[in-house]
Structures are given as C-alpha cells and as structure tokens.
Design a protein around this motif. Structure first.
Motif, PDB file in Angstrom:
ATOM      1  N   THR A 264      39.942  35.001  33.099  1.00 18.27           N
ATOM      2  CA  THR A 264      38.555  34.595  32.870  1.00 18.27           C
ATOM      3  C   THR A 264      38.201  34.552  31.394  1.00 18.27           C
ATOM      4  O   THR A 264      37.579  33.587  30.918  1.00 18.27           O
ATOM      5  N   LEU A 265      38.597  35.590  30.655  1.00 11.46           N
ATOM      6  CA  LEU A 265      38.160  35.719  29.268  1.00 11.46           C
ATOM      7  C   LEU A 265      39.135  35.088  28.277  1.00 11.46           C
ATOM      8  O   LEU A 265      38.718  34.592  27.235  1.00 11.46           O
ATOM      9  N   ARG A 266      40.422  35.133  28.603  1.00  6.97           N
ATOM     10  CA  ARG A 266      41.424  34.619  27.663  1.00  6.97           C
ATOM     11  C   ARG A 266      42.086  33.344  28.157  1.00  6.97           C
ATOM     12  O   ARG A 266      42.974  32.827  27.502  1.00  6.97           O
ATOM     13  N   HIS A 267      41.676  32.885  29.327  1.00  4.28           N
ATOM     14  CA  HIS A 267      42.210  31.650  29.912  1.00  4.28           C
ATOM     15  C   HIS A 267      43.731  31.699  30.063  1.00  4.28           C
ATOM     16  O   HIS A 267      44.442  30.720  29.805  1.00  4.28           O
ATOM     17  N   GLU A 268      44.225  32.875  30.458  1.00  2.85           N
ATOM     18  CA  GLU A 268      45.658  33.028  30.684  1.00  2.85           C
ATOM     19  C   GLU A 268      46.056  32.315  31.970  1.00  2.85           C
ATOM     20  O   GLU A 268      45.310  32.289  32.948  1.00  2.85           O
ATOM     21  N   ARG A 269      47.252  31.759  31.982  1.00  6.51           N
ATOM     22  CA  ARG A 269      47.715  30.971  33.125  1.00  6.51           C
ATOM     23  C   ARG A 269      48.363  31.878  34.175  1.00  6.51           C
ATOM     24  O   ARG A 269      49.173  32.744  33.852  1.00  6.51           O
ATOM     25  N   LEU A 270      47.977  31.682  35.437  1.00  7.28           N
ATOM     26  CA  LEU A 270      48.564  32.437  36.532  1.00  7.28           C
ATOM     27  C   LEU A 270      49.837  31.747  37.017  1.00  7.28           C
ATOM     28  O   LEU A 270      49.870  30.529  37.188  1.00  7.28           O
ATOM     29  N   THR A 271      50.866  32.544  37.255  1.00  7.95           N
ATOM     30  CA  THR A 271      52.138  32.023  37.742  1.00  7.95           C
ATOM     31  C   THR A 271      52.303  32.375  39.221  1.00  7.95           C
ATOM     32  O   THR A 271      51.503  33.116  39.798  1.00  7.95           O
ATOM     33  N   ALA A 272      53.371  31.845  39.798  1.00 10.62           N
ATOM     34  CA  ALA A 272      53.656  32.162  41.201  1.00 10.62           C
ATOM     35  C   ALA A 272      53.880  33.671  41.381  1.00 10.62           C
ATOM     36  O   ALA A 272      53.457  34.262  42.387  1.00 10.62           O
ATOM     37  N   ALA A 273      54.532  34.298  40.405  1.00 12.33           N
ATOM     38  CA  ALA A 273      54.769  35.748  40.486  1.00 12.33           C
ATOM     39  C   ALA A 273      53.458  36.518  40.506  1.00 12.33           C
ATOM     40  O   ALA A 273      53.330  37.542  41.201  1.00 12.33           O
ATOM     41  N   HIS A 274      52.466  36.040  39.755  1.00 17.09           N
ATOM     42  CA  HIS A 274      51.150  36.687  39.755  1.00 17.09           C
ATOM     43  C   HIS A 274      50.500  36.609  41.130  1.00 17.09           C
ATOM     44  O   HIS A 274      49.952  37.599  41.640  1.00 17.09           O
ATOM     45  N   TRP A 275      50.550  35.420  41.731  1.00 15.78           N
ATOM     46  CA  TRP A 275      49.928  35.234  43.047  1.00 15.78           C
ATOM     47  C   TRP A 275      50.633  36.049  44.117  1.00 15.78           C
ATOM     48  O   TRP A 275      49.988  36.728  44.927  1.00 15.78           O
ATOM     49  N   ILE A 276      51.950  36.003  44.121  1.00 20.29           N
ATOM     50  CA  ILE A 276      52.716  36.766  45.120  1.00 20.29           C
ATOM     51  C   ILE A 276      52.483  38.255  44.946  1.00 20.29           C
ATOM     52  O   ILE A 276      52.250  38.994  45.908  1.00 20.29           O
ATOM     53  N   GLY A 277      52.544  38.711  43.709  1.00 23.34           N
ATOM     54  CA  GLY A 277      52.330  40.129  43.448  1.00 23.34           C
ATOM     55  C   GLY A 277      50.954  40.593  43.852  1.00 23.34           C
ATOM     56  O   GLY A 277      50.787  41.667  44.451  1.00 23.34           O
ATOM     57  N   SER A 278      49.942  39.797  43.557  1.00 22.15           N
ATOM     58  CA  SER A 278      48.565  40.161  43.919  1.00 22.15           C
ATOM     59  C   SER A 278      48.397  40.249  45.429  1.00 22.15           C
ATOM     60  O   SER A 278      47.724  41.153  45.946  1.00 22.15           O
ATOM     61  N   LEU A 279      48.989  39.310  46.150  1.00 23.51           N
ATOM     62  CA  LEU A 279      48.912  39.347  47.615  1.00 23.51           C
ATOM     63  C   LEU A 279      49.606  40.587  48.173  1.00 23.51           C
ATOM     64  O   LEU A 279      49.117  41.212  49.129  1.00 23.51           O
ATOM     65  N   LEU A 280      50.733  40.968  47.578  1.00 23.28           N
ATOM     66  CA  LEU A 280      51.435  42.177  48.019  1.00 23.28           C
ATOM     67  C   LEU A 280      50.590  43.423  47.764  1.00 23.28           C
ATOM     68  O   LEU A 280      50.509  44.324  48.610  1.00 23.28           O
ATOM     69  N   VAL A 281      49.965  43.489  46.583  1.00 23.00           N
ATOM     70  CA  VAL A 281      49.108  44.641  46.269  1.00 23.00           C
ATOM     71  C   VAL A 281      47.950  44.727  47.263  1.00 23.00           C
ATOM     72  O   VAL A 281      47.634  45.815  47.767  1.00 23.00           O
TER      73      VAL A 281
END
Length: 302
Positions: A264-281
């Motif tokens: 949101t603040l730094r406009h960092e790009r989300l990767t597939a690993a981010h999405w998969i990891g977040s769903l696992l958490v």
C-alpha cells in the motif's frame, strides 16, 4: 480496571488480537530505522524507560496498584525474559539479519508456545492447532523465500531465534502467574527490561546520546507508544483471557500485515510466493482460532 480495558467478549478478544498484529506488523521496519540512528541496546533502554514512566502514571491515575507478590514476580520475569534479554537479542540481531529472515525465525513462536504451554501444564496440546502452527510457519517461509538465502552471521541468526523463543517462554511465565492488570504488569516488566538493556548498553560501551534526528525520535516514540504502551498491554490482557496458543499466532500474521503495508505505502509487487504464503498463514490461523472449540483450552483441573 476502571474502564481502561474492555470486557473479555469474543469481539474484544479479536479486536485486541488484530490490534497487536497491526502494531507489530510495522515494528521490524521501525526498529531497523532506529538502529541507523541510535545504538541498539541504548534504543531499547530509552524505549523501556519512557514506557515504564507512562505505564506507571496510567496505573496511578486510574486508581490501580502495581502488582505485588506472585503477580509482581510473574511480571518481572516476563519483563526480564522478553523486554530485557529478548529486546537485546532482537535489536542487536536486526542490525545484520534481513527482516524477512527475522520474520521466519519469529514464525516458530506458535509451535514453541504450544509445546511450552503443554509442558508447563497450562494448556492441552491440541493436534489441530499444532497442525495450524506448522502450516502457518510454512506460509511465512514461503512469503520470505526470496530473502532467506541472504547472508547473515550465524550468531545473529541464533540471537533472533533465541529472542523468539524467549518471547514464548515469557508468555508462558505471565500466564502461569496470577491474573493481573495488564497496565501494571507492563509497568513492572518495562522497569526490569530497562535495567537489563541499560546494563547491556554500558557493557557494549555504546554512546548514550539521545536521538537527534526526526527518524530516530520517531522510532523511539512509535515503539514506546504503539508498541510498549499499546500492543504489549493488549497482549498482556489477552494472556489473562485467551489461550496462549491462539495468541501466539500474532507472530505469523504480522508478516502479512507488513506485506500489506509495503504494497500500500511502497507499492511493492506481490509475487506468487507471497499469495501462497499468505493463504497458508490464514489457513493455519483459522485452524488455531476454530480448532478445539469443543473442549477446554486449559490443562489444569478446576
């Protein structure tokens, strides 16, 4: 507690959990900013000194008393382990360990807490929550898989792992003591932690100037007000009313919050690993919050 702390309704418990996640989702970054301006042990000592003064004042002004007897011993031990030894290791280790690797090391807290709470006889070892802890840890590892391979001194990695383990132990110690005011408990804990961090600062021969830049001042004040006076009071209140194994999942939600802030603040790009990891958490968190609801958390007989 004279209206300062909400009643332990399900909504209040969830709100306190979310509040801790939101605050601590930014603290790894804020600590690293402070480390650039103020030596680590001295920064921790300043933070704890300010927190102790504020929390003691709130305790007095609200007509409460600081903990005594067994409650004071539990609060002091909590402060020694978490704010004293734990903060020293965290602040020192974060100087060289990438924040992603630090988050992974702190992702071990739910599993460690479950085992410690069971070993202490405080809570039952519920299989679905242990599974949730393992799944959530895998999620954190996935989120930061691109950063784990970075170079970091083994001693610094060990320091952060010990800090995470001490956070688990300190929660168990606080839970095993008498139920007490979370404000007073943190006032005592901050005083003890301050003495440990100050001693470490002198032993390390750090300079003891106060932060002279806006970034350094912001780091100290944010960590004092939002972290020590805010989130740690909420955490101690949760310890009074909720299972430690559930509370400990804050440590694996925090990286997702940090990820949201970064996007949101730094406009960092989300990767597939981010999405998969977040769903696992999130899957692990749901198992922790919903698993075992049919039986009591406590392993102690009434």
């Amino acid at each position: 507690m004279n209206g300062l702390i909400p009643r332990a309704t399900p909504a209040a418990l969830l709100a306190a959990f979310i509040g801790c996640c939101l605050v601590w989702g930014s603290t790894f970054m804020v600590i690293s900013v402070g480390d650039e301006q103020v030596p680590p042990f001295w920064a921790a000592a300043i933070r704890l000194a300010l927190a102790c003064v504020l929390l003691t004042a709130i305790t007095r002004l609200s007509g409460q008393r600081l903990p005594r007897g067994a409650a004071a011993r539990a609060a002091a031990t909590f402060g020694f382990l978490n704010f004293g030894l734990g903060f020293c290791l965290l602040y020192w280790g974060e100087q060289t360990v990438p924040s992603g690797l630090a988050a992974v090391l702190y992702g071990t807290i739910p599993l460690t807490t479950a085992l410690l709470a069971w070993g202490w006889g405080l809570e039952r070892l519920i299989a679905v929550r242990v599974a949730g802890a393992i799944i959530a840890f895998a999620g954190v590892a996935s989120i930061f898989s691109g950063q784990i391979g970075g170079r970091a001194a083994p001693l610094s990695i060990g320091a952060l792992f010990c800090a995470a383990t001490l956070a688990s132990v300190s929660g168990v110690v606080l839970k095993s003591g008498p139920r007490q005011s979370p404000i007073g408990a943190n006032a005592v804990a901050a005083a003890v932690g301050f003495m440990v961090c100050l001693a470490a600062s002198f032993l390390a021969r750090e300079p003891h100037a106060f932060p002279a830049t806006s970034r350094g001042l912001f780091s100290i004040m944010y960590l004092t007000l939002a972290g020590s006076v805010g989130a740690f009071v909420l955490y101690a209140w949760l310890v009074n009313h909720w299972a430690l194994t559930r509370i400990s999942f804050i440590s694996v939600v925090v990286p997702i919050v940090a990820l949201v802030f970064g996007t949101t603040l730094r406009h960092e790009r989300l990767t597939a690993a981010h999405w998969i990891g977040s769903l696992l958490v999130l899957a692990g968190l749901l198992l922790a919050l919903l698993g075992g609801r049919g039986g009591a958390d406590s392993a102690r007989t009434p």
